[in-house]
Design a protein around this motif. Structure first.
Motif, PDB file in Angstrom:
ATOM      1  N   ASN A   1       0.857  -1.188   0.000  1.00  0.00           N
ATOM      2  CA  ASN A   1       0.000   0.000   0.000  1.00  0.00           C
ATOM      3  C   ASN A   1       0.892   1.236   0.000  1.00  0.00           C
ATOM      4  OD1 ASN A   1      -2.873  -1.168   0.746  1.00  0.00           O
ATOM      5  ND2 ASN A   1      -1.403  -2.158   2.114  1.00  0.00           N
ATOM      6  N   TYR A   2       0.632   2.148  -0.922  1.00  0.00           N
ATOM      7  CA  TYR A   2       1.424   3.371  -0.940  1.00  0.00           C
ATOM      8  C   TYR A   2       0.676   4.451  -1.700  1.00  0.00           C
ATOM      9  CZ  TYR A   2       2.656   1.559  -5.565  1.00  0.00           C
ATOM     10  OH  TYR A   2       2.613   1.071  -6.842  1.00  0.00           O
ATOM     11  N   VAL A   3       1.156   5.683  -1.549  1.00  0.00           N
ATOM     12  CA  VAL A   3       0.596   6.825  -2.279  1.00  0.00           C
ATOM     13  C   VAL A   3       1.692   7.351  -3.197  1.00  0.00           C
ATOM     14  CG1 VAL A   3      -0.387   9.129  -2.084  1.00  0.00           C
ATOM     15  CG2 VAL A   3      -0.950   7.396  -0.357  1.00  0.00           C
ATOM     16  N   ASN A   4       1.397   7.427  -4.523  1.00  0.00           N
ATOM     17  CA  ASN A   4       2.444   7.840  -5.460  1.00  0.00           C
ATOM     18  C   ASN A   4       2.672   9.344  -5.420  1.00  0.00           C
ATOM     19  OD1 ASN A   4       0.440   9.053  -6.987  1.00  0.00           O
ATOM     20  ND2 ASN A   4       0.460   7.531  -8.625  1.00  0.00           N
ATOM     21  N   GLU A   5       3.594   9.828  -6.276  1.00  0.00           N
ATOM     22  CA  GLU A   5       3.977  11.236  -6.240  1.00  0.00           C
ATOM     23  C   GLU A   5       2.839  12.174  -6.642  1.00  0.00           C
ATOM     24  OE1 GLU A   5       5.197   9.337 -10.130  1.00  0.00           O
ATOM     25  OE2 GLU A   5       5.366   8.910  -7.981  1.00  0.00           O
ATOM     26  N   LYS A   6       1.793  11.642  -7.297  1.00  0.00           N
ATOM     27  CA  LYS A   6       0.640  12.453  -7.674  1.00  0.00           C
ATOM     28  C   LYS A   6      -0.452  12.426  -6.601  1.00  0.00           C
ATOM     29  CE  LYS A   6       2.014  13.562 -11.884  1.00  0.00           C
ATOM     30  NZ  LYS A   6       2.286  14.947 -12.272  1.00  0.00           N
ATOM     31  N   GLY A   7      -0.168  11.764  -5.476  1.00  0.00           N
ATOM     32  CA  GLY A   7      -1.160  11.692  -4.406  1.00  0.00           C
ATOM     33  C   GLY A   7      -2.204  10.623  -4.619  1.00  0.00           C
ATOM     34  N   VAL A   8      -1.967   9.702  -5.562  1.00  0.00           N
ATOM     35  CA  VAL A   8      -2.930   8.637  -5.854  1.00  0.00           C
ATOM     36  C   VAL A   8      -2.582   7.407  -5.034  1.00  0.00           C
ATOM     37  CG1 VAL A   8      -3.868   7.146  -7.662  1.00  0.00           C
ATOM     38  CG2 VAL A   8      -3.284   9.519  -8.184  1.00  0.00           C
ATOM     39  N   ARG A   9      -3.586   6.834  -4.371  1.00  0.00           N
ATOM     40  CA  ARG A   9      -3.378   5.638  -3.554  1.00  0.00           C
ATOM     41  C   ARG A   9      -3.269   4.419  -4.472  1.00  0.00           C
ATOM     42  NH1 ARG A   9      -4.072   5.460   1.784  1.00  0.00           N
ATOM     43  NH2 ARG A   9      -5.302   7.395   1.773  1.00  0.00           N
ATOM     44  N   LYS A  10      -2.261   3.579  -4.274  1.00  0.00           N
ATOM     45  CA  LYS A  10      -2.025   2.426  -5.142  1.00  0.00           C
ATOM     46  C   LYS A  10      -1.556   1.239  -4.312  1.00  0.00           C
ATOM     47  CE  LYS A  10      -0.489   2.598  -9.244  1.00  0.00           C
ATOM     48  NZ  LYS A  10       0.367   2.663 -10.431  1.00  0.00           N
ATOM     49  N   GLY A  11      -1.322   0.117  -4.972  1.00  0.00           N
ATOM     50  CA  GLY A  11      -0.750  -1.043  -4.318  1.00  0.00           C
ATOM     51  C   GLY A  11      -1.635  -2.276  -4.398  1.00  0.00           C
ATOM     52  N   TYR A  12      -1.024  -3.442  -4.254  1.00  0.00           N
ATOM     53  CA  TYR A  12      -1.732  -4.722  -4.284  1.00  0.00           C
ATOM     54  C   TYR A  12      -2.821  -4.754  -3.219  1.00  0.00           C
ATOM     55  CZ  TYR A  12      -2.468  -9.747  -3.455  1.00  0.00           C
ATOM     56  OH  TYR A  12      -3.022 -10.982  -3.256  1.00  0.00           O
ATOM     57  N   GLY A  13      -2.462  -4.395  -1.967  1.00  0.00           N
ATOM     58  CA  GLY A  13      -3.414  -4.466  -0.861  1.00  0.00           C
ATOM     59  C   GLY A  13      -4.561  -3.494  -1.044  1.00  0.00           C
ATOM     60  N   TYR A  14      -4.252  -2.275  -1.481  1.00  0.00           N
ATOM     61  CA  TYR A  14      -5.291  -1.263  -1.690  1.00  0.00           C
ATOM     62  C   TYR A  14      -6.288  -1.715  -2.759  1.00  0.00           C
ATOM     63  CZ  TYR A  14      -7.464   2.885  -3.707  1.00  0.00           C
ATOM     64  OH  TYR A  14      -8.364   3.768  -4.213  1.00  0.00           O
ATOM     65  N   GLU A  15      -5.787  -2.202  -3.901  1.00  0.00           N
ATOM     66  CA  GLU A  15      -6.665  -2.571  -4.999  1.00  0.00           C
ATOM     67  C   GLU A  15      -7.504  -3.804  -4.652  1.00  0.00           C
ATOM     68  OE1 GLU A  15      -6.319  -3.365  -9.802  1.00  0.00           O
ATOM     69  OE2 GLU A  15      -4.773  -2.212  -8.764  1.00  0.00           O
ATOM     70  N   LEU A  16      -6.912  -4.764  -3.921  1.00  0.00           N
ATOM     71  CA  LEU A  16      -7.659  -5.957  -3.528  1.00  0.00           C
ATOM     72  C   LEU A  16      -8.814  -5.584  -2.609  1.00  0.00           C
ATOM     73  CD1 LEU A  16      -8.107  -8.993  -3.372  1.00  0.00           C
ATOM     74  CD2 LEU A  16      -6.356  -9.119  -1.595  1.00  0.00           C
ATOM     75  N   LEU A  17      -8.564  -4.723  -1.611  1.00  0.00           N
ATOM     76  CA  LEU A  17      -9.622  -4.348  -0.672  1.00  0.00           C
ATOM     77  C   LEU A  17     -10.724  -3.568  -1.391  1.00  0.00           C
ATOM     78  CD1 LEU A  17     -10.503  -4.575   2.248  1.00  0.00           C
ATOM     79  CD2 LEU A  17      -9.301  -2.449   2.741  1.00  0.00           C
ATOM     80  N   GLN A  18     -10.370  -2.724  -2.356  1.00  0.00           N
ATOM     81  CA  GLN A  18     -11.381  -2.002  -3.127  1.00  0.00           C
ATOM     82  C   GLN A  18     -12.266  -2.984  -3.895  1.00  0.00           C
ATOM     83  OE1 GLN A  18     -12.361   1.193  -3.463  1.00  0.00           O
ATOM     84  NE2 GLN A  18     -10.986   1.817  -1.830  1.00  0.00           N
ATOM     85  N   THR A  19     -11.653  -4.029  -4.466  1.00  0.00           N
ATOM     86  CA  THR A  19     -12.422  -5.043  -5.197  1.00  0.00           C
ATOM     87  C   THR A  19     -13.370  -5.781  -4.252  1.00  0.00           C
ATOM     88  OG1 THR A  19     -10.629  -5.317  -6.783  1.00  0.00           O
ATOM     89  CG2 THR A  19     -12.245  -7.079  -6.664  1.00  0.00           C
ATOM     90  N   LEU A  20     -12.864  -6.163  -3.076  1.00  0.00           N
ATOM     91  CA  LEU A  20     -13.696  -6.876  -2.105  1.00  0.00           C
ATOM     92  C   LEU A  20     -14.847  -6.005  -1.612  1.00  0.00           C
ATOM     93  CD1 LEU A  20     -10.867  -8.643  -0.048  1.00  0.00           C
ATOM     94  CD2 LEU A  20     -12.503  -9.738  -1.608  1.00  0.00           C
ATOM     95  N   SER A  21     -14.629  -4.684  -1.489  1.00  0.00           N
ATOM     96  CA  SER A  21     -15.694  -3.792  -1.031  1.00  0.00           C
ATOM     97  C   SER A  21     -16.840  -3.735  -2.025  1.00  0.00           C
ATOM     98  CB  SER A  21     -15.144  -2.384  -0.778  1.00  0.00           C
ATOM     99  OG  SER A  21     -14.799  -1.751  -2.000  1.00  0.00           O
ATOM    100  N   GLY A  22     -16.571  -4.091  -3.289  1.00  0.00           N
ATOM    101  CA  GLY A  22     -17.650  -4.175  -4.266  1.00  0.00           C
ATOM    102  C   GLY A  22     -18.626  -5.297  -3.940  1.00  0.00           C
ATOM    103  N   TYR A  23     -18.142  -6.355  -3.246  1.00  0.00           N
ATOM    104  CA  TYR A  23     -19.016  -7.443  -2.813  1.00  0.00           C
ATOM    105  C   TYR A  23     -19.712  -7.112  -1.492  1.00  0.00           C
ATOM    106  CZ  TYR A  23     -16.843 -10.459  -6.343  1.00  0.00           C
ATOM    107  OH  TYR A  23     -16.418 -11.005  -7.523  1.00  0.00           O
ATOM    108  N   THR A  24     -19.003  -6.413  -0.587  1.00  0.00           N
ATOM    109  CA  THR A  24     -19.561  -6.142   0.735  1.00  0.00           C
ATOM    110  C   THR A  24     -20.424  -4.884   0.769  1.00  0.00           C
ATOM    111  OG1 THR A  24     -17.636  -4.815   1.382  1.00  0.00           O
ATOM    112  CG2 THR A  24     -17.537  -7.189   1.810  1.00  0.00           C
ATOM    113  N   GLY A  25     -20.191  -3.943  -0.164  1.00  0.00           N
ATOM    114  CA  GLY A  25     -20.911  -2.674  -0.150  1.00  0.00           C
ATOM    115  C   GLY A  25     -20.348  -1.676   0.850  1.00  0.00           C
ATOM    116  N   TRP A  26     -19.149  -1.935   1.372  1.00  0.00           N
ATOM    117  CA  TRP A  26     -18.562  -1.027   2.355  1.00  0.00           C
ATOM    118  C   TRP A  26     -18.185   0.303   1.713  1.00  0.00           C
ATOM    119  CZ3 TRP A  26     -14.438  -4.984   4.434  1.00  0.00           C
ATOM    120  CH2 TRP A  26     -15.087  -5.967   5.196  1.00  0.00           C
TER     121      TRP A  26
END
Length: 939
Positions: free
Chosen positions: A47-72
């Motif tokens: 998990n990290y934030v790039n130089e443009k202030g955008v949140r990225k990373g394996y963990g970040y993207e996986l949790l975003q995908t899972l939230s599509g199932y949970t509705g969080w």
């Protein structure tokens, strides 16, 4: 007491059933708000934030995908490693990722049932050192290894060392920066770190993986509800896409690095000298040697040019040795006369037979079966003609088509004759050469599903040499040699490359001249109209003295308009000559440098860009003329707003990137599907973004956004498009006139930015026709913001669903498709044929409508899958030819798809084509991004 009758009971039941309808439950209609889940966010490789202030990373993207199932609704709480643990325990956050599972931690937190991923720890070292090699772990004995001591990675390192009986000294490193510093100060020789590609930028490579461990999501002890929803979501994702996490891991952690030579490999090269590379002297497209000039051409020259300095820490030298046959080449490799073979079939069976080791794949070649059979079945026991010197082709057929019977022959021409005479059913060749035989013998070409893979070959057991060409392949851009082979094969089909350039040179000049002529005719028409208005005003002024003052003003206005259009003519002359000068200049340079592929590619790209600029000038002038003459017709259809908007902006990505500009797109669309005039709305956005890129300097910022607001009219919304830049800006005075045709700001001339001054006039008029408004805010030196508001009807759910079901990205292959091209112009026919053949099509040409109808009538059913029809042709035009085809007795031929491909580009031209019986309409110049999807739609 009376017993109730059945009628009474039924009446009571009906009353009970009606109660919910009479008194609806209000809470059922209310929308349940999304559950807010607080996520601990600490920076690591997951998990990290790039130089443009955008949140990225394996963990970040996986949790975003899972939230599509949970509705969080995820809310990120920034913290460091230790803070996150404390916040999780005391309930300030609900969940955090990338946590190793331990028994003692289960007393303080919950863990997901399944791991979210895996941490892999590697041993890194500077392999350019000759005292450390990846092939012999014993070279690590006595070395100092950096590791975060007292952690799981050190335990893994210790176990790995015990496995290989190694004795090393562990030195504590706290983080990556500490490891870099200690390595530079020679305090450590190597170190343990997670899989990260940035180490290779420092010349550091992996030796081996020392271990790995699973990582999990940790959840607050009191939030069992979150754990249950998370576990269910992870199981649902696994069922829906079993390889999702593997693909995601590969995308973020793939060891993408620039290879370098190890100390061992450098020592081998120093002792051995130049690598002796064998090649075939007559291998078309791959390696062709001309003994009269000593010139070697083909893919091999591109590889040598790239490979000699691609490994960074040492240049490679090659000594080229040519052979007339593959057998002689392999014999030379076996005897040690050469070190490697440039072109070898990547087949384990062939490698075993000749005792060679194959490198990774260098390129792939699609194979075609050429036959005289209209219906060819590759699964049957066919007789295939194979030249005796084609060892790799024989092996290819033995692997993929063992049921085929091989008929020996001397050469490829003999193979074609055997098929023609019926002594063989087919012969096999590459895509690039099948067209020659298809035309010469009227054969059919059938694509085979298994491509042939090529590689380099060295003697089996020579691991050091095998590693060196493999590293050059790794460093090479993807498909570099495949593209190079296609280019050289294509060039071989022409008489000479110079003639090809000359043909394109005259085509470009011809097309450009047509553009200029049409633009000038439109301009002259506008000027004539202005002069007539001026003459009428002067005549009216002379008719009566009473209206003298008013007529004087009218005459001055007309004269002002005439001056503006005259100024426009001068501006257009400048703007036309600028790209024309570039086209002629680059074409001249291309003819002078036809032997330099890199320069040639650059010149042709620049010619294409200039041609597109001329085309845009033509479109703008014609659009303005059509609007002023009330010829513009609005065509409304269902629009996927975000997709259409992003596609429009994407056209300017390369132009913005070339100027170092940041081009961002944001959307906020409560109504994703609306009714809009997509072509004209796209034209409005194109003019706005084009100006933003044009009038913004290098390194500037352009922000494009589309939002929607509810409308007072039921079922409608206001779609708002905003384009903002920090470019040169405009004066307050000019902003009053910006939407008037032919007006240009003085600063645009000073800043040397070309423009005809009609784009904003078109924007204003089109937006007005759509019932909308356009506003501008600007300040000199600060930038400009344009806001367009268009009222749009919201599409119904049924209309939106119908739009979703249309799949424009259908990637059906065009290979093997046979097309009847009806085109009277030789240059246009050559261009279309070349472009379609690049897509794998077989193209037959008719020169007019009569010839087209005749060829279709004589051809067997299924010979052609589609007709591309020009409109304006001698003898019989495209409309009449289409009508005649539609009246044919054979229903299969009468219903063949027909697509108009014509320079008649207006909407009424398209309607005329459809009325004549054609299925679709493509405007010239040919745009393959439009043509290919259109062809796929009817195939």
């Amino acid at each position: 007491m009376q017993t109730p009758t059945w009628k009474s009971i039924c009446a009571m039941l009906c009353l009970l059933l009606l109660l919910p309808a009479l008194f609806p439950v209000k809470a059922a209609a209310e929308t349940v708000p999304a559950k807010v889940v607080r996520v601990g966010s600490f920076e690591d490789t997951f998990n990290y934030v790039n130089e443009k202030g955008v949140r990225k990373g394996y963990g970040y993207e996986l949790l975003q995908t899972l939230s599509g199932y949970t509705g969080w609704q995820l809310e990120y709480v920034t913290c460091d490693w230790s803070d996150c643990f404390e916040k999780l325990k005391n309930g300030e956050i609900d969940i955090m990722g990338d946590i190793s599972y331990t028994e003692d931690r289960t007393e303080e937190m919950l863990f997901s049932d399944e791991p979210m991923g895996e941490e892999k720890d590697y041993l890194y070292a500077d392999l350019s050192r000759e005292d450390i090699t990846a092939s012999d772990f014993k070279t690590l004995n006595g070395k100092k290894i950096g590791v975060l001591m007292g952690t799981e990675p050190e335990v893994m390192l210790t176990e790995w060392e015990e496995k290989y009986d190694l004795k090393t000294q562990h030195v504590n490193i706290s983080n990556n920066e500490d490891a870099k510093q200690k390595l530079a100060n020679h305090e450590i020789d190597c170190f343990v770190s997670m899989e990260e590609s940035f180490w290779t930028e420092l010349g550091i490579s992996t030796i081996t993986r020392v271990g790995s461990s699973d990582i999990y999501y940790a959840i607050n002890k009191d939030r069992a509800d979150i754990k249950e929803e998370l576990d269910n979501a992870m199981r649902a994702l696994e069922d829906a896409d079993p390889f999702y996490t593997a693909d995601l891991y590969k995308r973020y952690f793939s060891m993408d690095y620039t290879p370098i030579l190890t100390g061992e490999e450098k020592a081998w090269l120093k002792k051995h000298g130049a690598i002796r590379m064998g090649f075939l002297t007559g291998d078309s497209g791959v390696s062709v040697y001309d003994p009269s000039t000593g010139e070697l051409t083909g893919t091999i020259t591109d590889y040598i040019r790239f490979a000699k300095d691609c490994l960074g820490n040492q240049e490679l030298e090659f000594q080229m040795v040519g052979y007339d046959s593959q057998k002689a080449e392999l014999d030379a490799l076996k005897s040690g006369e050469i070190d490697m073979v440039f072109h070898f079939d990547q087949s384990p069976n062939l490698a075993e037979e000749y005792r060679v080791a194959c490198t990774n794949t260098t390129w792939t070649s699609n194979m075609m079966a050429v036959t005289n059979k209209e219906h060819f079945n590759e699964t049957q026991a066919n007789r295939v003609a194979v030249p005796q010197n084609k060892i790799s082709l024989t092996r290819y057929l033995a692997v993929y088509y063992p049921q085929w019977e091989i008929v020996d022959c001397a050469a490829q021409e003999d193979a074609a004759r055997l098929v023609k005479d019926g002594q063989a059913d087919c012969f096999v060749t590459g895509v690039s050469s099948q067209e020659t035989y298809s035309k010469k013998y009227d054969f059919y070409s059938v694509p085979l599903p298994n491509p042939a893979k090529s590689c380099f070959a060295v003697n089996s057991g020579n691991g050091i040499l095998l590693s060196i060409p493999n590293k050059t392949i790794k460093a090479m851009p993807a498909n570099m040699l495949t593209a190079s082979l296609a280019m050289y094969k294509s060039a071989a089909r022409k008489v000479t490359l110079s003639e090809f350039i000359r043909d394109n040179f005259f085509m470009v000049l011809l097309v450009s001249s047509i553009f200029v002529a049409v633009i000038l005719l439109a301009i002259l028409k506008l000027l004539r109209k202005a002069r007539k208005a001026e003459a009428a005003a002067r005549k009216a002024a002379n008719d009566t003295q009473e209206l003298n003052a008013k007529l004087q003003i009218a005459a001055e206005n007309a004269e002002s308009a005439n001056r503006a259009k005259s100024t426009f003519l001068f501006n257009m002359s400048h703007d036309i000559r600028t790209p024309m000068n570039a086209i002629i200049g680059y074409a001249d340079l291309a003819s002078r440098h036809s032997d330099d592929p890199a320069k040639l590619k650059k010149y042709m790209e620049n010619i294409q860009v200039c041609g597109q600029n001329l085309l845009m000038l033509l479109n703008n002038v014609l659009d303005l003329a059509r609007i002023e003459n009330d010829k513009t017709e609005m065509e409304y259809s269902v629009s996927d707003v975000e997709k259409d908007f992003r596609n429009c902006i994407a056209m300017f990505r390369n132009q913005a990137d070339s100027k170092g500009q940041t081009l961002t797109v944001t959307t906020q669309l409560p109504y994703p599907y609306i009714y809009a005039d997509i072509p004209h709305l796209t034209e409005v956005c194109t003019n706005l973004v084009s100006n933003a890129v044009k009038y913004t300097g290098n390194g500037g910022t352009i922000r494009c956004g589309v939002t929607q607001k509810p409308s007072e009219k039921e079922g409608w919304c206001d779609t708002v498009v905003t384009v903002a830049d920090n470019g040169i800006g405009m004066s307050q005075e000019f902003q009053k006139h910006i939407f008037e045709p032919f007006e240009r700001e003085r600063t645009s001339t000073v800043s040397k930015v070309e423009g005809s001054g009609i784009g904003m006039g078109i924007v204003k008029k089109l937006v007005g026709l759509m019932g909308g408004t356009v506003e501008v805010e600007s300040k000199i030196g600060v930038g400009s913001t344009f806001t367009v508001t268009i009222p749009c009807r919201i599409a119904s759910e049924e209309e939106a669903q119908a739009k979703r079901e249309i799949d424009p990205s259908d990637q059906k292959c065009l290979c093997g498709t046979r097309i009847l091209l009806t085109e009277d112009n030789d240059l246009n026919a050559e261009i279309a044929t070349e472009l379609l053949q690049e897509e794998g099509c077989t193209v037959d040409r008719a020169k007019d409508g009569v010839e087209c109808v005749d060829m279709l009538e004589k051809a067997a059913n299924g010979t052609y899958q589609l007709i591309l029809m020009d409109v304006q042709m001698p003898v019989m035009n495209g409309y009449d030819a289409t009508k005649k085809i539609r009246k044919m007795d054979d229903p299969q031929k009468a219903n063949i798809p027909i697509v108009a491909m014509t320079a008649n580009a207006f909407s009424e031209d398209k309607q005329v084509a459809l009325d004549a019986g054609m299925n679709d309409h493509i405007a010239k110049p040919i745009n393959m991004s439009v043509l290919v999807p259109t062809l796929r739609k009817y195939l």
